[in-house]
Design a protein around this motif. Sequence first.
Motif, PDB file in Angstrom:
ATOM      1  N   ILE A  59       0.854  -1.180   0.000  1.00 29.64           N
ATOM      2  CA  ILE A  59       0.000   0.000   0.000  1.00 29.64           C
ATOM      3  C   ILE A  59       0.893   1.233   0.000  1.00 29.64           C
ATOM      4  CG2 ILE A  59      -1.810   1.266   1.199  1.00 29.64           C
ATOM      5  CD1 ILE A  59      -2.656  -1.313   2.516  1.00 29.64           C
ATOM      6  N   PHE A  60       0.676   2.106  -0.993  1.00 28.20           N
ATOM      7  CA  PHE A  60       1.468   3.317  -1.117  1.00 28.20           C
ATOM      8  C   PHE A  60       0.526   4.516  -1.053  1.00 28.20           C
ATOM      9  CE2 PHE A  60       3.653   0.224  -4.085  1.00 28.20           C
ATOM     10  CZ  PHE A  60       4.536  -0.258  -3.115  1.00 28.20           C
ATOM     11  N   SER A  61       0.649   5.300  -0.017  1.00 30.86           N
ATOM     12  CA  SER A  61      -0.219   6.466   0.142  1.00 30.86           C
ATOM     13  C   SER A  61       0.231   7.586  -0.773  1.00 30.86           C
ATOM     14  CB  SER A  61      -0.194   6.942   1.598  1.00 30.86           C
ATOM     15  OG  SER A  61      -0.715   5.953   2.460  1.00 30.86           O
ATOM     16  N   ALA A  62      -0.735   8.305  -1.314  1.00 34.78           N
ATOM     17  CA  ALA A  62      -0.414   9.472  -2.129  1.00 34.78           C
ATOM     18  C   ALA A  62      -0.018  10.627  -1.224  1.00 34.78           C
ATOM     19  CB  ALA A  62      -1.615   9.853  -2.980  1.00 34.78           C
ATOM     20  N   ALA A  63       0.552  11.664  -1.814  1.00 33.98           N
ATOM     21  CA  ALA A  63       0.933  12.836  -1.040  1.00 33.98           C
ATOM     22  C   ALA A  63      -0.284  13.391  -0.309  1.00 33.98           C
ATOM     23  CB  ALA A  63       1.530  13.897  -1.964  1.00 33.98           C
ATOM     24  N   PRO A  64      -0.118  13.861   0.917  1.00 29.84           N
ATOM     25  CA  PRO A  64      -1.269  14.288   1.722  1.00 29.84           C
ATOM     26  C   PRO A  64      -2.029  15.471   1.156  1.00 29.84           C
ATOM     27  CG  PRO A  64       0.815  14.869   2.787  1.00 29.84           C
ATOM     28  CD  PRO A  64       1.164  13.974   1.648  1.00 29.84           C
ATOM     29  N   ALA A  75       5.810  -2.021 -17.213  1.00 29.16           N
ATOM     30  CA  ALA A  75       5.178  -2.545 -16.000  1.00 29.16           C
ATOM     31  C   ALA A  75       6.021  -2.311 -14.754  1.00 29.16           C
ATOM     32  CB  ALA A  75       4.869  -4.041 -16.148  1.00 29.16           C
ATOM     33  N   ASP A  76       6.970  -1.384 -14.821  1.00 30.48           N
ATOM     34  CA  ASP A  76       7.884  -1.173 -13.705  1.00 30.48           C
ATOM     35  C   ASP A  76       7.433  -0.056 -12.774  1.00 30.48           C
ATOM     36  OD1 ASP A  76      10.323  -2.278 -12.622  1.00 30.48           O
ATOM     37  OD2 ASP A  76      11.212  -0.301 -12.957  1.00 30.48           O
ATOM     38  N   SER A  77       6.536   0.803 -13.252  1.00 29.39           N
ATOM     39  CA  SER A  77       6.085   1.908 -12.415  1.00 29.39           C
ATOM     40  C   SER A  77       4.669   2.314 -12.796  1.00 29.39           C
ATOM     41  CB  SER A  77       7.039   3.108 -12.530  1.00 29.39           C
ATOM     42  OG  SER A  77       7.108   3.568 -13.865  1.00 29.39           O
ATOM     43  N   ILE A  78       4.115   3.220 -11.998  1.00 29.03           N
ATOM     44  CA  ILE A  78       2.739   3.682 -12.157  1.00 29.03           C
ATOM     45  C   ILE A  78       2.760   5.161 -12.514  1.00 29.03           C
ATOM     46  CG2 ILE A  78       0.555   4.069 -10.938  1.00 29.03           C
ATOM     47  CD1 ILE A  78       1.440   1.741  -9.072  1.00 29.03           C
ATOM     48  N   VAL A  79       1.873   5.563 -13.403  1.00 27.75           N
ATOM     49  CA  VAL A  79       1.662   6.976 -13.705  1.00 27.75           C
ATOM     50  C   VAL A  79       0.311   7.369 -13.118  1.00 27.75           C
ATOM     51  CG1 VAL A  79       1.431   8.730 -15.499  1.00 27.75           C
ATOM     52  CG2 VAL A  79       2.968   6.784 -15.838  1.00 27.75           C
ATOM     53  N   SER A  80       0.280   8.460 -12.372  1.00 24.77           N
ATOM     54  CA  SER A  80      -0.961   8.861 -11.714  1.00 24.77           C
ATOM     55  C   SER A  80      -1.262  10.332 -11.966  1.00 24.77           C
ATOM     56  CB  SER A  80      -0.870   8.612 -10.206  1.00 24.77           C
ATOM     57  OG  SER A  80      -2.068   8.997  -9.568  1.00 24.77           O
ATOM     58  N   GLN A  89     -11.504  27.544  -4.838  1.00 27.11           N
ATOM     59  CA  GLN A  89     -12.306  27.508  -6.048  1.00 27.11           C
ATOM     60  C   GLN A  89     -11.846  26.446  -7.039  1.00 27.11           C
ATOM     61  OE1 GLN A  89     -15.082  29.167  -6.552  1.00 27.11           O
ATOM     62  NE2 GLN A  89     -14.924  30.147  -4.543  1.00 27.11           N
ATOM     63  N   SER A  90     -10.547  26.355  -7.289  1.00 25.35           N
ATOM     64  CA  SER A  90     -10.035  25.401  -8.269  1.00 25.35           C
ATOM     65  C   SER A  90      -8.589  25.072  -7.934  1.00 25.35           C
ATOM     66  CB  SER A  90     -10.143  25.955  -9.694  1.00 25.35           C
ATOM     67  OG  SER A  90      -9.359  27.129  -9.836  1.00 25.35           O
ATOM     68  N   SER A  91      -8.102  24.000  -8.536  1.00 22.45           N
ATOM     69  CA  SER A  91      -6.739  23.566  -8.242  1.00 22.45           C
ATOM     70  C   SER A  91      -6.123  22.951  -9.484  1.00 22.45           C
ATOM     71  CB  SER A  91      -6.744  22.540  -7.101  1.00 22.45           C
ATOM     72  OG  SER A  91      -7.487  21.396  -7.474  1.00 22.45           O
ATOM     73  N   PRO A  92      -4.797  22.915  -9.572  1.00 17.54           N
ATOM     74  CA  PRO A  92      -4.135  22.264 -10.708  1.00 17.54           C
ATOM     75  C   PRO A  92      -4.106  20.750 -10.518  1.00 17.54           C
ATOM     76  CG  PRO A  92      -2.505  23.126  -9.190  1.00 17.54           C
ATOM     77  CD  PRO A  92      -3.839  23.551  -8.652  1.00 17.54           C
ATOM     78  N   LEU A  93      -3.627  20.069 -11.546  1.00 23.15           N
ATOM     79  CA  LEU A  93      -3.425  18.631 -11.497  1.00 23.15           C
ATOM     80  C   LEU A  93      -1.945  18.336 -11.302  1.00 23.15           C
ATOM     81  CD1 LEU A  93      -5.696  17.520 -14.485  1.00 23.15           C
ATOM     82  CD2 LEU A  93      -6.211  17.281 -12.043  1.00 23.15           C
ATOM     83  N   VAL A  94      -1.661  17.237 -10.614  1.00 25.77           N
ATOM     84  CA  VAL A  94      -0.295  16.790 -10.413  1.00 25.77           C
ATOM     85  C   VAL A  94      -0.129  15.443 -11.106  1.00 25.77           C
ATOM     86  CG1 VAL A  94       1.492  16.213  -8.739  1.00 25.77           C
ATOM     87  CG2 VAL A  94      -0.234  17.930  -8.176  1.00 25.77           C
ATOM     88  N   ILE A  95       0.861  15.341 -11.995  1.00 20.66           N
ATOM     89  CA  ILE A  95       1.164  14.095 -12.700  1.00 20.66           C
ATOM     90  C   ILE A  95       2.461  13.545 -12.107  1.00 20.66           C
ATOM     91  CG2 ILE A  95       1.623  13.023 -14.939  1.00 20.66           C
ATOM     92  CD1 ILE A  95       0.242  15.505 -16.197  1.00 20.66           C
ATOM     93  N   PHE A  96       2.418  12.328 -11.591  1.00 19.95           N
ATOM     94  CA  PHE A  96       3.613  11.801 -10.935  1.00 19.95           C
ATOM     95  C   PHE A  96       3.753  10.303 -11.158  1.00 19.95           C
ATOM     96  CE2 PHE A  96       0.151  11.731  -7.914  1.00 19.95           C
ATOM     97  CZ  PHE A  96       0.263  10.517  -7.248  1.00 19.95           C
ATOM     98  N   ASP A  97       4.973   9.806 -10.922  1.00 22.09           N
ATOM     99  CA  ASP A  97       5.291   8.387 -11.063  1.00 22.09           C
ATOM    100  C   ASP A  97       5.455   7.757  -9.687  1.00 22.09           C
ATOM    101  OD1 ASP A  97       5.917   7.966 -14.108  1.00 22.09           O
ATOM    102  OD2 ASP A  97       6.929   9.820 -13.554  1.00 22.09           O
ATOM    103  N   GLY A 105       7.288   2.262  -4.008  1.00 23.55           N
ATOM    104  CA  GLY A 105       6.394   3.317  -3.541  1.00 23.55           C
ATOM    105  C   GLY A 105       6.940   4.718  -3.579  1.00 23.55           C
ATOM    106  N   ARG A 106       8.174   4.908  -4.058  1.00 23.95           N
ATOM    107  CA  ARG A 106       8.728   6.264  -4.140  1.00 23.95           C
ATOM    108  C   ARG A 106       8.017   7.044  -5.236  1.00 23.95           C
ATOM    109  NH1 ARG A 106      15.019   4.708  -4.574  1.00 23.95           N
ATOM    110  NH2 ARG A 106      14.035   3.559  -6.303  1.00 23.95           N
ATOM    111  N   GLN A 107       7.677   8.286  -4.949  1.00 20.77           N
ATOM    112  CA  GLN A 107       6.920   9.117  -5.878  1.00 20.77           C
ATOM    113  C   GLN A 107       7.775  10.265  -6.393  1.00 20.77           C
ATOM    114  OE1 GLN A 107       3.141  10.250  -4.143  1.00 20.77           O
ATOM    115  NE2 GLN A 107       2.948   8.275  -3.083  1.00 20.77           N
ATOM    116  N   ALA A 108       7.658  10.501  -7.680  1.00 25.56           N
ATOM    117  CA  ALA A 108       8.399  11.588  -8.323  1.00 25.56           C
ATOM    118  C   ALA A 108       7.431  12.380  -9.192  1.00 25.56           C
ATOM    119  CB  ALA A 108       9.544  11.035  -9.163  1.00 25.56           C
TER     120      ALA A 108
END
Length: 454
Positions: free
Chosen positions: A299-304, A317-322, A331-339, A344-347
């Motif tokens: 289980i890998f938690s996303a950034a808080p 198949a070595d990593s995940i794109v989210s 009112q609104s927020s941007p999107l974050v694209i990360f690996d 479970g390390r996120q970049a």
Amino acid sequence: MPDPDANAELLDDRTTPLTRAGTGAGPWTVRGVPVWLLILVSVLVALVVSVSRLGTPDPRLAAVPTAGLLATQPVPSPVLAETLQPTPTADTGPCGTGGIQFHTNAEPLPLLDLDRLRVPTGGLLALVAEENTTGGSLVLANARGDEGGTTVAAVIATFTGSDIQPGQAVTPIAWSKSGYALLVSAGHRGANVAEETCSDLHLLRYEDSRVIVSSLTHADGPGGRAEGAALSGDGERVGYIQGNDIRLLEVVGPRPSAAFNSCDHPRGPVRLSPNETRLLAICDRAFVVVDLDIAESGIFSAAPDTILLTAGWTGDADSIVSVAARTGAIQSSPLVIFDVDRIGRQAVRFETEVSSQWVVGTSTMSPDSRWALVQGDSTDATYAVDTTTAAVTKLPWFVLPVSFEPLTIAWLADGNSFLYTELETLYEVDLAAMTRTEVGAVPLPNFAWHESAR
């Protein structure tokens, strides 16, 4: 192997009586050839005929003209052979007393009003025609590669049930790569009006010159709603979520179901990795990754400060794109694209310049994780996100559902295009060119598309 020209001729003859197994023809055949097989191979036959006539391949998903549509008349159909495990008539578990039962097609075959059905060339489409409140038919359709691009269809199964949820009784979900296995969901009302619609998973397979239907989840597991299902390429394993557990089921043999981590508030279906050795699910604000070779999960938690919208596998198949929405803005927020890598390390790849009020629960991602579709502007718009450049484009067409009801987004093999329906019209959207083309007519928003290899 039957002669291709003979197969093409047989597909034209949709009134030939069915024959039982005997010393001559095989079980449930038309002139000795299984009807299921005729439908499944017809796309390849059509392509061969088309190429031989024109000298060059037809454009993929060429529009089908309105002339020569499917007539309102019975069509030949095989019956369902014996099941690997009997399909029960009712759900006695925690999800109510209703149920769906697949069974053989008795003659006379049902009359189907499919005059409006038009499908593009280059594939096989499965959809459901509900004749009344207690039953309907599962239909396969494809477009012939002839000059008229005529749509032909056949009933491969009928079903009946009690406490059926209108419009959601049976929903096609996914095909195996060969096109010889089709995963469907069968739904019915819960024990009381406050409960969600219940659903079970079934698999229809063409095997040993017959069609076999298997009830996958009804008598196996904790009972209750089975959702978020994915079918392996060989059609032999199904990943899904039931009773808040991520589960994997082996179709062939005794079909044991293995349960992994619990999954609260799942977002989208589970995703098998390209090499089908790992399983991915988004569960609330965390990723759950199951290594199927060693039957262990992490289980890998996303950034808080983010809310996960959708995710998928990279090609190796070595990593995940989210894709996630940044929290904190009023009112609104941007999107974050990360690996996310194997441990479970996120970049972070990008943070988009475009901001909106993003909608949780409707997003989807292409199989190669190149594109994500997300909903914004308080459900009023569909945005296409290029995960390789962070380009975010507000589409001029509304694609994702407002009501959170199931809607098919059928991604095509080129990785840039998908099929969907709007007002009974089937469209192809090319995200690379940002174009939309009408390619057919489908009377229901839910279907399963199998794209033929070229």
